[in-house]
Design a protein around this motif. Structure first.
Motif, PDB file in Angstrom:
ATOM      1  N   LYS A 219     -14.858  -5.567   5.445  1.00  0.00           N
ATOM      2  CA  LYS A 219     -13.715  -6.401   5.127  1.00  0.00           C
ATOM      3  C   LYS A 219     -13.687  -6.770   3.644  1.00  0.00           C
TER       4      LYS A 219
ATOM      5  N   ALA B  55     -12.722  -6.935   0.085  1.00  0.00           N
ATOM      6  CA  ALA B  55     -11.519  -6.567  -0.646  1.00  0.00           C
ATOM      7  C   ALA B  55     -11.881  -5.891  -1.965  1.00  0.00           C
TER       8      ALA B  55
ATOM      9  N   CYS C 208       3.617 -10.297   0.831  1.00  0.00           N
ATOM     10  CA  CYS C 208       3.169 -10.567   2.199  1.00  0.00           C
ATOM     11  C   CYS C 208       3.948  -9.722   3.207  1.00  0.00           C
TER      12      CYS C 208
ATOM     13  N   ALA D 141       2.756  -6.055   2.913  1.00  0.00           N
ATOM     14  CA  ALA D 141       1.423  -5.861   3.485  1.00  0.00           C
ATOM     15  C   ALA D 141       1.512  -5.605   4.987  1.00  0.00           C
ATOM     16  N   GLY D 142       2.508  -6.200   5.609  1.00  0.00           N
ATOM     17  CA  GLY D 142       2.695  -6.014   7.042  1.00  0.00           C
ATOM     18  C   GLY D 142       3.368  -4.709   7.419  1.00  0.00           C
TER      19      GLY D 142
ATOM     20  N   ARG E  21       2.285  -1.682   6.259  1.00  0.00           N
ATOM     21  CA  ARG E  21       1.346  -0.572   6.046  1.00  0.00           C
ATOM     22  C   ARG E  21       1.449   0.407   7.203  1.00  0.00           C
TER      23      ARG E  21
ATOM     24  N   GLN F  78      -2.216   1.896  -0.552  1.00  0.00           N
ATOM     25  CA  GLN F  78      -2.801   0.559  -0.649  1.00  0.00           C
ATOM     26  C   GLN F  78      -1.984  -0.314  -1.586  1.00  0.00           C
TER      27      GLN F  78
ATOM     28  N   LEU G  84      -4.686 -12.644   1.509  1.00  0.00           N
ATOM     29  CA  LEU G  84      -5.681 -12.155   2.456  1.00  0.00           C
ATOM     30  C   LEU G  84      -5.184 -12.316   3.893  1.00  0.00           C
ATOM     31  N   ASP G  85      -4.578 -13.447   4.168  1.00  0.00           N
ATOM     32  CA  ASP G  85      -4.049 -13.689   5.515  1.00  0.00           C
ATOM     33  C   ASP G  85      -2.978 -12.665   5.895  1.00  0.00           C
ATOM     34  N   ALA G  86      -2.217 -12.211   4.883  1.00  0.00           N
ATOM     35  CA  ALA G  86      -1.152 -11.233   5.129  1.00  0.00           C
ATOM     36  C   ALA G  86      -1.688  -9.819   5.283  1.00  0.00           C
ATOM     37  N   GLY G  87      -2.959  -9.623   4.952  1.00  0.00           N
ATOM     38  CA  GLY G  87      -3.554  -8.302   5.079  1.00  0.00           C
ATOM     39  C   GLY G  87      -3.747  -7.554   3.775  1.00  0.00           C
TER      40      GLY G  87
ATOM     41  N   ASP H 252      -5.660  -6.234   0.723  1.00  0.00           N
ATOM     42  CA  ASP H 252      -7.092  -5.991   0.595  1.00  0.00           C
ATOM     43  C   ASP H 252      -7.489  -5.407  -0.763  1.00  0.00           C
TER      44      ASP H 252
END
Length: 229
Positions: free
Chosen positions: A3, A5, A163, A166-167, A169, A177, A193-196, A198
């Motif tokens: 995990k 980043a 955000c 990121a969702g 992907r 990325q 980070l919460d949104a994904g 990295d």
């Protein structure tokens, strides 16, 4: 899967590169002339940095301020020179006068890179239609990353876009990325980070004395700690 980043740091020279690596950077973006937002460095600098550090180095292919490609054959020659100097990864991105991706220029330079991995930089934040740009570039060989703040003004403005993207992907045009940078501050990190998200990119944040001073290993280490060891 780890995990951890990715932390990418802008370097101008060997001193910056060594400090960034010591602080825990995963990758460097090597440029010169930050007054022009980062241009192609000298070949000798590429060779020296590659010899000094063991982390990946992405070399900027940009010959003038702004996002116009200019003389494409000069870019191709620069790409060739950088590869001969030891560069294996790159950063580039070109728009036309209408804010559309200059696909011909991007494809011509990417062809010279022969499949090397590369980042499309913050030109995406100045594009007329960022989603259309992504779809046009979806099949260009080597493109694995978008460096973006989500908006031309920076992460403060672009955070909702980042955000949301990121969702996405895995959707067409969104396989690459998302590398967030451009006015990025530590207080932005939790939401990203919460949104994904990295991957994170810092320049001035790694330099307590501003662009006239070197990268600080301690400043990079602080970011490394927040992003996870």
């Amino acid at each position: 899967m780890s995990k951890r980043a990715v932390l990418e740091v802008i370097a101008l020279d060997v001193e910056d590169a060594v400090a960034a690596q010591a602080g825990g950077a995963d990758r460097l973006e090597l440029v010169t002339d930050m007054a022009a937002d980062g241009l192609t460095p000298a070949a000798a600098t590429v060779t020296a940095v590659r010899a000094a550090v063991g982390i990946p180095v992405r070399v900027m292919l940009r010959l003038a301020d702004g996002f116009a490609a200019g003389a494409v054959e000069r870019l191709v020659a620069a790409a060739r020179e950088m590869r001969e100097a030891g560069a294996e990864e790159f950063v580039l991105g070109f728009l036309d006068a209408d804010g559309q991706v200059d696909l011909a220029a991007v494809e011509r330079v990417a062809a010279e890179l022969e499949g090397c991995r590369w980042t499309f930089h913050r030109a995406i934040d100045h594009a007329a239609d960022r989603d259309a740009l992504r779809k046009q570039l979806a099949d260009v060989p080597g493109l694995d990353t978008y460096l973006t703040a989500g908006a031309a003004e920076g992460v403060d403005t672009g955070l909702p876009v980042l955000c949301a993207e990121a969702g996405r992907r895995g959707e067409p045009g969104h396989d690459q990325q998302l590398l967030v940078g451009g006015g990025l501050r530590l207080e932005h990190v939790p939401a990203l980070l919460d949104a994904g998200v990295d991957a994170f990119h810092i320049g001035g944040a790694a330099r307590p004395d501003g662009w006239t001073g070197p990268v600080s290993a301690a400043a990079v280490s602080r970011w490394r700690g927040v992003l996870g060891e």
